[in-house]
Write a protein that holds these residues in place. Structure first.
Motif, PDB file in Angstrom:
ATOM      1  N   ILE A 493     165.326  47.731  59.192  1.00 13.99           N
ATOM      2  CA  ILE A 493     166.736  48.029  59.445  1.00 13.99           C
ATOM      3  C   ILE A 493     167.467  48.386  58.155  1.00 13.99           C
ATOM      4  N   PHE A 494     167.245  47.638  57.073  1.00 15.20           N
ATOM      5  CA  PHE A 494     168.049  47.791  55.862  1.00 15.20           C
ATOM      6  C   PHE A 494     167.348  48.598  54.770  1.00 15.20           C
ATOM      7  N   SER A 495     166.224  49.161  55.045  1.00 11.88           N
ATOM      8  CA  SER A 495     165.530  49.917  53.987  1.00 11.88           C
ATOM      9  C   SER A 495     166.378  51.086  53.499  1.00 11.88           C
ATOM     10  N   GLN A 496     166.922  51.863  54.410  1.00 10.36           N
ATOM     11  CA  GLN A 496     167.745  52.996  54.009  1.00 10.36           C
ATOM     12  C   GLN A 496     169.056  52.537  53.371  1.00 10.36           C
ATOM     13  N   THR A 497     169.629  51.453  53.885  1.00 14.06           N
ATOM     14  CA  THR A 497     170.885  50.949  53.316  1.00 14.06           C
ATOM     15  C   THR A 497     170.678  50.424  51.904  1.00 14.06           C
ATOM     16  N   PHE A 498     169.562  49.724  51.691  1.00 16.85           N
ATOM     17  CA  PHE A 498     169.261  49.253  50.332  1.00 16.85           C
ATOM     18  C   PHE A 498     169.022  50.437  49.386  1.00 16.85           C
ATOM     19  N   SER A 499     168.376  51.444  49.892  1.00 20.34           N
ATOM     20  CA  SER A 499     168.177  52.642  49.058  1.00 20.34           C
ATOM     21  C   SER A 499     169.507  53.298  48.720  1.00 20.34           C
ATOM     22  N   LEU A 500     170.402  53.293  49.698  1.00 23.55           N
ATOM     23  CA  LEU A 500     171.734  53.832  49.451  1.00 23.55           C
ATOM     24  C   LEU A 500     172.472  52.997  48.406  1.00 23.55           C
ATOM     25  N   GLY A 542     164.295  41.709  47.289  1.00 24.26           N
ATOM     26  CA  GLY A 542     163.831  42.994  46.780  1.00 24.26           C
ATOM     27  C   GLY A 542     164.983  43.883  46.338  1.00 24.26           C
ATOM     28  N   TYR A 543     166.050  43.850  47.085  1.00 22.12           N
ATOM     29  CA  TYR A 543     167.205  44.655  46.694  1.00 22.12           C
ATOM     30  C   TYR A 543     167.812  44.134  45.395  1.00 22.12           C
ATOM     31  N   ILE A 544     167.941  42.834  45.246  1.00 16.93           N
ATOM     32  CA  ILE A 544     168.487  42.256  44.017  1.00 16.93           C
ATOM     33  C   ILE A 544     167.603  42.617  42.823  1.00 16.93           C
ATOM     34  N   ASN A 545     166.324  42.519  42.994  1.00 23.51           N
ATOM     35  CA  ASN A 545     165.411  42.848  41.904  1.00 23.51           C
ATOM     36  C   ASN A 545     165.475  44.330  41.559  1.00 23.51           C
TER      37      ASN A 545
END
Length: 579
Positions: A493-500, A542-545
């Protein structure tokens, strides 16, 4: 003698051969002897005998008259019965005379009787309540010479007595009718009592049989009750699952169905298989398929609602999904493939939802005015000629931009600033409960900010939404799916949002030499990591890192710029001092 004169009073003509009754010595009224036009009721033998006695008494009371009332013969047109004694013979017996019925002797005595009849005769004869025949028989056995007393009775008294006797007879007849009616009623009542008694015996026998059957059923119920209770489903549950609205009552009915299905499957797998369970299992399967169909339609409608414009996903998640999370568990247990399809449809929808909304929010934050801090703002560079430069990021071309290349040089300075002064910029680290800046406010805000401001608000919104989504997924899909599956769903769900988010962070710090702003972003990212640990959201690590991997290298480059500027400034000072 007076008897012979009474005999001479009779009609001289010979008696008719068809009439056997002798003449009565008593005078009769023509109204009583004449035929009556009004028919009188017939009487039985007892009533006729009483009437004959009454006529005999009236004949004795009429002897006082010197002659007959009508002078005619008193023949009766009704033939007397053979067992009744002739009145003349009875009178002769009473008086001690013998009645000679021969024709010759009668005519000779008739003349003598007429000459010797007294002018007046008063004799009282007491019949003692007997009829003439009985009285005559009793008188023949007694002493005829013994004097007797006779009562006088008139015709009127006779009529009165006659009427009384007739009334008495009618009363007796009426009583007989009443008694017959009572007898019939009693007979009918007795028959009814017999029928009721038979019915009571039948009911008693049926009651005994019913009691026996009841006891047998209680014994059977004690043995079969628990087994039937395990597999039986009430009609209310079937109607609710088939036609009722999906609410809390529907969820309870679904739990009842699931419990019965488990018991039936467990019973069917044992060695003691019953025909009742075999017959019930297809019905449970049909009801289960109907429930699965309704659950599928319900979740599809909720997923479609998430794609509506300006919809708040958390409202649908809490009120329509979490409230009925047992529905997905039931679906995943009975139809795992369909459950995966529903989960994948939800993942695709929420990926689109978060990506589209954060894209719009990113564009809103890009419209904020930011201070430009480049190598000209380094420590060793003269700040008087370059201080106060800003950049307006309101065009699509600034998706990935270089502040030094696209900053409009001809744009007038709006606010002077000191890139090396910390001032109140550190307040973003002290505010523990901050809220993300709404997009419409970000678009309308005219203030100029440093790089940490858009970074803070974007990541606050991202962390809050990630926390809410992970909590929903963990609560909604468990225990139907494992933790690894929940983590994969969240990442999808959040892969694209984290990339954004990474792209937005990169666009903020790339080309910037604002070491204080980048360092504040690093510290904010550490706060986000601590907050995620406190909320127990490990899937966002993963997003924080990744954000740290973007910030630390850029912070090192900015520090190198300042170090080089210091070296150049030191070299320049040394050169001027040597000169």
């Amino acid at each position: 003698m007076w008897l012979e004169r009474l005999s001479g009073q009779s009609t001289p003509s010979a008696p008719s051969s068809t009439q056997t009754r002798s003449y009565s010595p008593a005078p009769r009224r023509s109204s009583h002897l004449a035929p009556n036009n009004n028919p009188r009721p017939t009487y039985n033998a007892r009533t006729s005998s009483l009437g004959l006695v009454s006529r005999a008494n009236s004949s004795t009371t009429s002897l006082n008259s010197p002659q007959l009332a009508n002078g005619s013969s008193l023949r009766q047109e009704i033939t007397a019965p053979s067992d009744v004694v002739d009145p003349l013979d009875a009178l002769a017996t009473v008086l001690g005379k013998k009645n000679d019925k021969s024709g010759d002797g009668q005519e000779g005595k008739e003349d003598v009787a007429l000459d010797q009849r007294p002018a007046s005769l008063e004799v009282d004869i007491d019949f003692e309540g007997l009829n003439l025949d009985a009285f005559a028989r009793d008188a023949g056995q007694e002493n005829i010479g013994e004097p007797r007393r006779y009562a006088n009775q008139t015709v009127e008294e006779y009529e009165v007595e006659k009427n009384k006797l007739e009334d008495l007879h009618k009363s007796i007849l009426a009583c007989d009718d009443v008694l017959k009616s009572v007898q019939n009623s009693l007979t009918s009542f007795q028959q009814d009592l017999g029928a009721v008694s038979a019915e009571i015996e039948t009911l008693q026998a049926r009651s005994t049989a019913m009691n026996t059957r009841l006891e047998n059923r209680k014994v059977v119920e004690t043995l079969l009750g628990p087994a039937i209770e395990e597999v039986a489903i009430s009609p209310e549950v079937v109607i609710t699952l088939s036609e009722g609205p999906i609410d809390l009552a529907w969820v309870k009915a679904l739990e009842e169905l699931d419990k019965r299905s488990v018991m039936v499957n467990r019973t069917s797998q044992t060695t003691n298989r019953s025909l009742a369970v075999a017959d019930l299992k297809p019905l449970l399967n049909d009801l289960t398929n109907k429930a699965i169909e309704r659950i599928r339609d319900y979740f599809v409608s909720q997923i479609k609602a998430l794609r509506s414009p300006s919809i708040n996903a958390q409202i649908i998640q809490q009120q329509s999904c979490i409230r009925y999370k047992e529905l997905y568990g039931f679906l995943a247990r009975h139809q795992p493939v369909l459950g995966e399809e529903i989960a994948q449809a939800y993942i695709n929808t929420m990926r689109w939802y978060y990506c589209s909304n954060f894209t719009r929010y990113k564009h809103s934050l890009e419209k904020l005015s930011l201070f430009v801090v480049d190598k000209n703002d380094a420590i060793g560079v003269d700040q008087t000629a370059h201080r106060g430069k800003i950049i307006i990021r309101d065009q699509p071309q600034y998706w990935n931009f270089n502040l030094q290349e696209v900053a409009p040089a001809n744009k007038p300075s709006q606010t002077s600033h000191d890139a090396l002064a910390i001032g109140r910029r550190a307040d973003v680290l002290r505010q523990s409960h901050q809220a993300a800046l709404p997009s419409h406010i970000a678009e309308d805000r005219k203030h100029t900010h440093y790089v940490e401001t858009p970074f803070l608000h974007f990541n606050l919104a991202l962390i809050d939404n990630a926390t809410a989504e992970y909590s929903f997924i963990a609560n909604f899909f468990s225990p139907a799916v494992r933790f690894q599956t929940i983590s994969r769903h969240f990442s999808a769900i959040f892969s694209q949002t984290f990339s954004l988010g990474h792209a937005f962070t990169k666009s903020l710090v790339e080309g910037s030499d604002d070491c204080l702003g980048i360092l504040l972003c690093v510290r904010l990212n550490q706060h986000f990591a601590f907050e995620l640990q406190r909320r127990k959201i490990p899937v966002a690590d993963g997003y924080i890192n990744g954000t740290n991997m973007l910030l630390w290298p850029r912070f090192q480059l900015a520090m190198d710029v300042h170090a080089e500027s210091i070296k150049r400034a030191t070299s320049a000072i040394s050169t001027r001092g040597a000169a």
